[in-house]
Enzyme design. Structure first.
Site, PDB file in Angstrom:
ATOM      1  N   GLU A  90      43.516  55.751 -96.575  1.00  0.00           N
ATOM      2  CA  GLU A  90      44.998  56.560 -96.523  1.00  0.00           C
ATOM      3  C   GLU A  90      46.296  55.227 -96.082  1.00  0.00           C
ATOM      4  O   GLU A  90      45.898  54.822 -95.178  1.00  0.00           O
ATOM      5  CB  GLU A  90      44.958  57.492 -95.499  1.00  0.00           C
ATOM      6  CG  GLU A  90      43.978  58.483 -96.712  1.00  0.00           C
ATOM      7  CD  GLU A  90      43.584  59.673 -95.431  1.00  0.00           C
ATOM      8  OE1 GLU A  90      43.630  59.750 -94.516  1.00  0.00           O
ATOM      9  OE2 GLU A  90      42.308  60.069 -96.094  1.00  0.00           O
ATOM     10  N   CYS A 103      52.025  53.616 -91.328  1.00  0.00           N
ATOM     11  CA  CYS A 103      50.881  54.187 -90.844  1.00  0.00           C
ATOM     12  C   CYS A 103      49.650  53.637 -91.421  1.00  0.00           C
ATOM     13  O   CYS A 103      49.045  53.668 -92.671  1.00  0.00           O
ATOM     14  CB  CYS A 103      50.126  55.653 -90.574  1.00  0.00           C
ATOM     15  SG  CYS A 103      48.548  55.351 -89.514  1.00  0.00           S
ATOM     16  N   CYS A 110      34.837  54.525 -91.512  1.00  0.00           N
ATOM     17  CA  CYS A 110      34.847  53.915 -90.192  1.00  0.00           C
ATOM     18  C   CYS A 110      33.341  53.833 -89.284  1.00  0.00           C
ATOM     19  O   CYS A 110      32.460  55.139 -89.539  1.00  0.00           O
ATOM     20  CB  CYS A 110      35.685  54.208 -89.007  1.00  0.00           C
ATOM     21  SG  CYS A 110      36.010  54.292 -87.272  1.00  0.00           S
ATOM     22  N   CYS A 114      33.652  59.281 -83.625  1.00  0.00           N
ATOM     23  CA  CYS A 114      34.607  60.121 -82.669  1.00  0.00           C
ATOM     24  C   CYS A 114      33.880  61.050 -83.202  1.00  0.00           C
ATOM     25  O   CYS A 114      35.037  61.636 -84.413  1.00  0.00           O
ATOM     26  CB  CYS A 114      35.505  59.507 -82.606  1.00  0.00           C
ATOM     27  SG  CYS A 114      36.024  58.094 -82.021  1.00  0.00           S
ATOM     28  N   CYS A 117      37.096  63.375 -85.516  1.00  0.00           N
ATOM     29  CA  CYS A 117      37.553  62.462 -86.068  1.00  0.00           C
ATOM     30  C   CYS A 117      37.437  62.351 -87.879  1.00  0.00           C
ATOM     31  O   CYS A 117      36.124  62.056 -88.006  1.00  0.00           O
ATOM     32  CB  CYS A 117      37.903  60.913 -86.259  1.00  0.00           C
ATOM     33  SG  CYS A 117      38.789  59.672 -86.673  1.00  0.00           S
ATOM     34  N   CYS A 329      44.597  61.668 -89.938  1.00  0.00           N
ATOM     35  CA  CYS A 329      43.620  60.238 -91.153  1.00  0.00           C
ATOM     36  C   CYS A 329      41.902  60.604 -90.511  1.00  0.00           C
ATOM     37  O   CYS A 329      41.453  60.837 -90.239  1.00  0.00           O
ATOM     38  CB  CYS A 329      44.037  59.372 -89.997  1.00  0.00           C
ATOM     39  SG  CYS A 329      43.144  59.623 -87.880  1.00  0.00           S
TER      40      CYS A 329
HETATM   41  N1  SAH Z   1      40.235  53.526 -84.422  1.00  0.00           N
HETATM   42  C1  SAH Z   1      41.703  53.820 -84.117  1.00  0.00           C
HETATM   43  C2  SAH Z   1      42.410  53.980 -84.738  1.00  0.00           C
HETATM   44  C3  SAH Z   1      42.809  55.251 -85.837  1.00  0.00           C
HETATM   45  S1  SAH Z   1      42.910  56.388 -84.635  1.00  0.00           S
HETATM   46  C4  SAH Z   1      41.503  54.267 -82.999  1.00  0.00           C
HETATM   47  O1  SAH Z   1      40.670  55.327 -82.423  1.00  0.00           O
HETATM   48  O2  SAH Z   1      42.241  54.207 -82.129  1.00  0.00           O
HETATM   49  C5  SAH Z   1      43.879  56.869 -84.338  1.00  0.00           C
HETATM   50  C6  SAH Z   1      44.630  58.117 -83.480  1.00  0.00           C
HETATM   51  O3  SAH Z   1      44.108  59.633 -84.458  1.00  0.00           O
HETATM   52  C7  SAH Z   1      43.763  57.454 -82.455  1.00  0.00           C
HETATM   53  O4  SAH Z   1      43.809  58.179 -80.894  1.00  0.00           O
HETATM   54  C8  SAH Z   1      42.231  58.679 -82.733  1.00  0.00           C
HETATM   55  O5  SAH Z   1      41.967  59.085 -81.606  1.00  0.00           O
HETATM   56  C9  SAH Z   1      42.688  59.774 -83.154  1.00  0.00           C
HETATM   57  N2  SAH Z   1      42.612  61.218 -83.852  1.00  0.00           N
HETATM   58  C10 SAH Z   1      41.828  60.846 -84.969  1.00  0.00           C
HETATM   59  N3  SAH Z   1      41.588  62.104 -84.997  1.00  0.00           N
HETATM   60  C11 SAH Z   1      42.331  62.550 -84.655  1.00  0.00           C
HETATM   61  C12 SAH Z   1      42.402  64.689 -85.052  1.00  0.00           C
HETATM   62  N4  SAH Z   1      41.702  65.137 -85.709  1.00  0.00           N
HETATM   63  N5  SAH Z   1      43.643  65.276 -84.173  1.00  0.00           N
HETATM   64  C13 SAH Z   1      44.320  64.115 -83.719  1.00  0.00           C
HETATM   65  N6  SAH Z   1      44.460  62.706 -83.234  1.00  0.00           N
HETATM   66  C14 SAH Z   1      43.415  62.532 -84.408  1.00  0.00           C
END
Ligand code: SAH
Length: 341
Positions: A90, A103, A110, A114, A117, A329
């Site tokens: 994406e 972005c 990944c 997390c 995510c 994302c």
């Molecule tokens: N792996 C990297 C970059 C990708 S995620 C990182 O962890 O920073 C980009 C941002 O979106 C990160 O801050 C991540 O924690 C956040 N993110 C992921 N899923 C999310 C969600 N469901 N709601 C809000 N932020 C989210």
């Protein structure tokens, strides 16, 4: 077959020298590739025999638009691209007053796991190549018919888990012979791989490093982000302090507020205590709800922000763009995978 677009200019120069071509050939081809040219045949300032030779030995990556969603309210465009091997990634184009930000993804899937995510649900499939990262900028510009001025590495994947590729990508977009986007117009977001933060610091790039913190205490952070286990918030923040000392660039912290998990007063106080005096900025993000997850958006965003500010830590609530188009994302790719299954 050779992936010419992933090469930097010195590499490409060496490549053409080996073919017995003059050095300026490299710059010509580099410039065609960085304009999104899809075939060697279109490179009209190369001789026909050279174009043929290149078609036989090299390939040019070009993703195909698998799906495109435009938010009717704010003009945000979300692309789901299909890559050469069938994988999907994406890219999101966001329009701000100061210019367009794109972005981009750094990996297919990944492996960081997390809890909130969508990108991590199917694990990591593979790393992207430098060309595949660059293509997201090039083909977004071409498709949307607008120039990109800022890049954030906040799409699918953990950029520091694909370190060498990301570094090459930064060099490519920064190149005056290519897009010429300055490091100060680029942000890199990481879940906090401490050794890689130190490694990145040693390059002294002027980009903005964003660290996804999401909790000030180890119990909560380890529950939300497996990467925290065995490392802890204290060691992460130490790496961040070293990063600032080496690069002179202040870190910004991402904090997605989740109902009843990381949005309490004591967590705001602990966060303020840990960040106070660092000059760092906190980006509060209202959680985007992911279907598969029990985690819900916080209802205390304003209260949490006020509490941080009162203790001297600047915090802004991220303006929500693309809320109507699954713009968090990994969600679009996730949906496509489910349809295919
Ligand atoms: N792996 C990297 C970059 C990708 S995620 C990182 O962890 O920073 C980009 C941002 O979106 C990160 O801050 C991540 O924690 C956040 N993110 C992921 N899923 C999310 C969600 N469901 N709601 C809000 N932020 C989210």
């Amino acid at each position: 077959m050779i992936d010419l677009k992933s090469m930097d200019l010195p590499q490409m120069t060496a490549f053409f020298q080996e073919l017995g071509e003059p050095a300026f050939r490299a710059k010509q081809v580099f410039s065609w590739l960085h304009r999104g040219t899809r075939t060697f045949d279109e490179m009209s300032n190369l001789s026909k025999p050279l174009r043929e030779k290149l078609s036989q030995t090299c390939f040019i990556t070009a993703p195909v638009v698998e799906r495109k969603q435009v938010d009717p309210k704010d003009g945000t465009i979300k692309y789901l691209w299909r890559l050469g091997d069938g994988s999907c990634i994406e890219t999101v184009l966001m329009r701000y007053h100061h210019g367009n930000t794109v972005c981009i993804s750094s990996q297919v899937g990944c492996r960081m796991g997390c809890a909130f995510c969508a990108s991590t649900l199917g694990g990591k499939v593979r790393d992207l190549t430098p060309a595949e990262m660059l293509d997201q900028v090039l083909f977004t510009q071409l498709d949307a018919g607008t120039a990109v001025s800022n890049i954030v590495l906040m799409g699918i994947g953990e950029p520091l888990d694909n370190f060498d590729t990301v570094l090459r990508f930064l060099e490519l977009v920064n190149s005056p012979a290519g897009l010429n986007i300055g490091m100060r117009h680029i942000s890199l977001s990481t879940c906090g791989l401490t050794e890689k933060i130190d490694k990145l610091a040693s390059y002294r790039l002027q980009l903005t490093l964003s660290v996804s913190l999401h909790a000030p205490d180890d119990a909560t952070r380890s529950r939300l982000m497996p990467v925290n286990r065995g490392v802890g918030v204290e060691r992460l923040l130490e790496a961040c302090r070293r990063y600032f000392e080496v690069t002179g660039r202040r870190i910004s912290y991402e904090y997605a507020l989740i109902d009843g998990v990381n949005d309490t007063d004591w967590q705001a106080d602990l966060l303020a205590k840990r960040l106070k005096g660092t000059g760092s900025h906190v980006n509060l993000i209202p959680l985007n709800h992911v279907e598969e997850s029990p985690l819900k958006p916080s209802r205390r965003v304003a209260a949490f922000q006020k509490r941080l500010e009162r203790q001297g830590v600047t915090a802004t609530v991220r303006r929500k763009l693309g809320g109507e188009i699954d713009a968090s994302c990994g969600q679009l790719r996730r949906r496509r995978m489910q349809e295919e299954a």
